[in-house]
Scaffold this motif. Structure first.
Motif, PDB file in Angstrom:
ATOM      1  N   ARG A 139     104.093 139.181  99.864  1.00 23.13           N
ATOM      2  CA  ARG A 139     102.818 139.746 100.323  1.00 23.13           C
ATOM      3  C   ARG A 139     101.938 140.074  99.129  1.00 23.13           C
ATOM      4  NH1 ARG A 139     102.713 142.322 105.492  1.00 23.13           N
ATOM      5  NH2 ARG A 139     101.478 144.013 104.633  1.00 23.13           N
ATOM      6  N   VAL A 140     100.686 139.680  99.173  1.00 27.10           N
ATOM      7  CA  VAL A 140      99.711 139.958  98.113  1.00 27.10           C
ATOM      8  C   VAL A 140     100.263 139.526  96.753  1.00 27.10           C
ATOM      9  CG1 VAL A 140      98.115 141.637  97.143  1.00 27.10           C
ATOM     10  CG2 VAL A 140      98.885 141.918  99.465  1.00 27.10           C
ATOM     11  N   LYS A 141     100.414 138.237  96.609  1.00 27.74           N
ATOM     12  CA  LYS A 141     100.949 137.660  95.369  1.00 27.74           C
ATOM     13  C   LYS A 141      99.842 137.598  94.324  1.00 27.74           C
ATOM     14  CE  LYS A 141     103.545 133.577  93.991  1.00 27.74           C
ATOM     15  NZ  LYS A 141     104.734 132.997  94.619  1.00 27.74           N
ATOM     16  N   GLY A 142      99.954 138.398  93.311  1.00 24.46           N
ATOM     17  CA  GLY A 142      99.034 138.304  92.191  1.00 24.46           C
ATOM     18  C   GLY A 142      99.495 137.239  91.224  1.00 24.46           C
ATOM     19  N   PRO A 143      98.774 137.079  90.119  1.00 26.01           N
ATOM     20  CA  PRO A 143      99.153 136.016  89.182  1.00 26.01           C
ATOM     21  C   PRO A 143     100.523 136.255  88.549  1.00 26.01           C
ATOM     22  CG  PRO A 143      97.375 137.367  88.291  1.00 26.01           C
ATOM     23  CD  PRO A 143      97.550 137.778  89.708  1.00 26.01           C
ATOM     24  N   GLN A 146     104.580 128.546 100.349  1.00 27.70           N
ATOM     25  CA  GLN A 146     104.325 129.966 100.102  1.00 27.70           C
ATOM     26  C   GLN A 146     104.492 130.782 101.382  1.00 27.70           C
ATOM     27  OE1 GLN A 146     103.704 131.555  97.161  1.00 27.70           O
ATOM     28  NE2 GLN A 146     104.016 133.357  98.436  1.00 27.70           N
ATOM     29  N   SER A 147     104.000 130.243 102.477  1.00 19.88           N
ATOM     30  CA  SER A 147     104.082 130.991 103.744  1.00 19.88           C
ATOM     31  C   SER A 147     105.538 131.204 104.161  1.00 19.88           C
ATOM     32  CB  SER A 147     103.310 130.259 104.842  1.00 19.88           C
ATOM     33  OG  SER A 147     104.011 129.104 105.256  1.00 19.88           O
ATOM     34  N   MET A 149      97.391 132.422 100.530  1.00 22.49           N
ATOM     35  CA  MET A 149      98.324 132.437 101.670  1.00 22.49           C
ATOM     36  C   MET A 149      99.041 133.784 101.756  1.00 22.49           C
ATOM     37  SD  MET A 149      98.735 129.838 103.683  1.00 22.49           S
ATOM     38  CE  MET A 149      99.430 130.006 105.338  1.00 22.49           C
ATOM     39  N   SER A 150      99.424 134.313 100.600  1.00 22.11           N
ATOM     40  CA  SER A 150     100.169 135.578 100.578  1.00 22.11           C
ATOM     41  C   SER A 150      99.279 136.777 100.904  1.00 22.11           C
ATOM     42  CB  SER A 150     100.799 135.779  99.195  1.00 22.11           C
ATOM     43  OG  SER A 150      99.843 136.286  98.291  1.00 22.11           O
TER      44      SER A 150
END
Lengths: 274, 274, 274, 274
Positions: free
Chosen positions: A249-253, A243-244, A85-86
């Motif tokens: 933005r661009v959520k990594g682990p 999450q939205s 989503m990110s």
């Protein structure tokens, strides 16, 4: 119709949905009759099996579907949907990304537990032995082969709070004559045998108990994962939506500031190339 | 806890699921309290919105979820799931493949219809005009811009049998005071205005009517696609399962014997290369 | 052939692949001529655009494809593929899961940068102004609207090591007459204008520079993401494979022992229900 | 660093990619050294195996990757990507949808063929028999068990034009000392044995011959599907792009006017419900 046309028409043959202009029927029932008069678990059952269940059967199915909806963002399926989503995809893509990883290890234990129960049941009939004896033999042999016992033990919960509640509902349904109770008895026999072998309780987990519900209701083992998919979709959708709203933005682990360990070769030169 | 640890812990923050050893709570409710005492649509609502709905609200949501479960293998989402299954992937992969294509065009009209209704509603307040007048202006302007009116017309059904049934349920809920009925009135005003512009009926379709249900129940437009995904998952799962029983291997869109049209360059030689 | 058959045959019309028994031709070239005599980037170009590129064009495309193959497991696409693999799906499902999230935010900046360069180029022609002036106007207006400038700045690298290297290759190709060099000049003008507005360097990133390469080579903006997908597939595959060798089961975003923050409602009772 | 931080850092451990501010290294090589000086197949090899191949090894890998790029829209992977694109998803979602179905049946025969060749090779050593004898025994036993022989026969091509061309390249590489040629000999022995059993030629297909290439180059069987995924991605991308230019909306498997066969229950009333 020519033979070639007929081939194409038959290629997409189905016994589920009849569509004609102005007409939508599912397994023979007009959709306008189903809407508002049947529940979602009843329609799940109808589409998968061809007939509507009794209301009490549908209630038990519904309880199992509610039980598995979510287990938090530590689960790969949920974390993946949030990361998707990110990254700027649509919510259907995020949900699909989560469902796509409900594989043999993350979503498959329900089927494996159903097959275990079935193996024990067949052993009773074949060897003419009692249920405790068949369960003990089957579990013992698997442990001797260093196999895990699907549906038992949890990496996190000493006792999974979903298990006793679902088992109680199965027991109620058994008393009411809705289900036979044999699979529940088998599951409990496995839990007992397993505890005796390892010397301490290895309690039944959500896969072990939903396998009982689905088995008592007559679903084939292959559908255990399918029903888990439907259930977990709810949590995956909810986490995607949350999450939205968060807006990362661009959520990594892990956060960008947290490094990871590189364990490959040190810096080296590219030689003997263009 | 150090700052770095804290960053990681906060990175996966959620208000949906609380997990501790032996404890699973959804929005504050213990999972063992939800199982068997809440229906699947109630839990969908709880996870998405934070609170449980009234039973009549949940019934209306459930009716909309039942309405969209399936529309046969002509739909890309269903055909894709069946083709996936025949290619030797697991059932979760097949279901994910189907859901993944419920994009702006195949699954997105519900949201667009909700936004249309909202635009008309805002127009009423802003311009202090009647609902029929606002609907007529909005529809007229969109038609003048050659835009389609989302939620109206169907490539196949002269009248979609799901629409009058769901509308009747919304009307019942309005009379019972469960919903306000404004969105339904807006939808009907759009249908009337549209018919007047084009000179014949362009009836409300499933997207137009589920947009009414979701709007009346207070869901944000962005969730219309999410709820459609949950609903259609049922049909996608059922068709995947039916396909697995059929046993076809590597099912393409048409039988192997049916050719497709090649319209590219004729045979040519590869010259001036190694 | 009947009309109905013909409809089906035309439905799957393509100018890419001609298949007849014993014959496979891509854009008119026999596959056996392409194998061993063309490189992978040449075939990528052929399939996407219909003709084979000159060798120097293919080399430049190949350099850009090599540049984006991987950026480590902090990227959602890579982390997701690894988590998928640990969940028990097949390697194609893991790779698909990674590619599926290369969305507007994670994989889309290349296209946006191409559109930015094009907007500046059109501005030069339309307003009959110099490139620096057009770049400054375009960047200034976007900054005034609080928009980000796609293709510039990096959350991690002060200078992205891929940028100067790819730019040097574009310059070489420009000198050799392989490309015109206009897009590279535009990109550099953006970098200069942006630095002047914000008072410090905001260097061109990988999206900004691959947008130059793809633009110089005549690819449409919509294909920038497609080419990025092809490139990043390599890293996604390699990380999926490495993960499969590691053997972790059900890999969440962080180890099981690391908690996450729950910020929802405290424990509450379920009242007024069954 | 605390223990908890360290756990998280180690959780995402990799030997592929080292990233530090201003630094990107793949397997120890600076990315700016790789760009423009290595080909895409060389980097595929580097990321998967840790070292760069010899140029002739990379050429052979590249030839196999070119060979499998596309086989037209009859393939589920291609048809699915086109249907996805027409449903309004982004091109990365369409490509992912295609790749996702390259499962055990649609994309898995390469691995199975590699395992077959390996089984024959082990048989030679174990039983101290000749290659023709080992191939004949292995094939005969599989046929007796009614198993298919992976990598041989084609539902469409009497002779697959990719096979002799790739085999010729393997032979050239064998003569040049680049590969040993044992796997090619095994593949040919299988083809001969199979023809003798069934009484007519069952020629080696693309899976059988790429299995030879990947085996000669030392790739493990599990990577055969991964390499096929990389290759077929090119065709999936090209067809997705062509579809987006065609403009069809919601492309099902057949035109809307072509019906499908409904074989379920006839219309029936919903009785005994609300």
């Amino acid at each position: 119709m020519t033979r070639a046309e007929d081939d194409v028409v038959t290629w997409w043959q189905t016994a589920i949905t009849e569509i004609r202009p102005g007409v939508i029927r599912l397994r023979g029932y007009a959709i306008e009759d189903l809407i508002g008069r049947t529940t979602l678990p009843e329609v799940v059952w109808l589409l998968l099996r061809g007939e509507l269940p009794a209301p009490q059967q549908a209630d038990l199915l519904g309880a199992a579907l509610v039980a598995s909806v979510d287990h938090g963002p530590h689960a790969p399926s949920i974390a993946i949907a949030r990361m998707a989503m990110s990254s700027g995809v649509a919510i259907n893509n995020a949900v699909a990304s989560g469902i796509n990883v409900l594989g043999d290890i993350h979503g498959g234990a329900g089927k494996q537990a159903m097959l275990l129960y079935r193996a024990i049941s067949e052993r009773c009939e074949r060897d003419i032995v009692s249920l405790p004896s068949a369960a003990s033999s089957e579990v013992g042999e698997r442990l001797a082969r260093k196999e895990t016992i699907p549906g038992f033990g949890h990496r996190f919960h000493p006792i999974d709070p979903r298990t006793p509640r679902l088992l109680a509902l199965v027991d109620q349904a058994t008393e009411a004559g809705v289900v036979a109770g044999h699979v529940a008895a088998t599951g409990r026999a496995v839990e007992k045998a397993l505890g005796e072998y390892v010397g301490h309780g290895v309690p039944m987990n959500i896969d072990g108990v939903t396998a009982i519900v689905y088995g008592e209701l007559g679903f084939p083992p292959d559908l255990a994962r399918g029903l888990f998919v439907l259930s977990r979709s709810v949590g995956i959708l909810a986490h995607s939506w949350e999450q939205s709203q968060e807006g990362t933005r661009v959520k990594g682990p892990v956060p960008k500031s947290t490094p990871y360990a590189y364990v490959g070769p040190a810096e080296r030169a590219l030689e003997g190339r263009r």
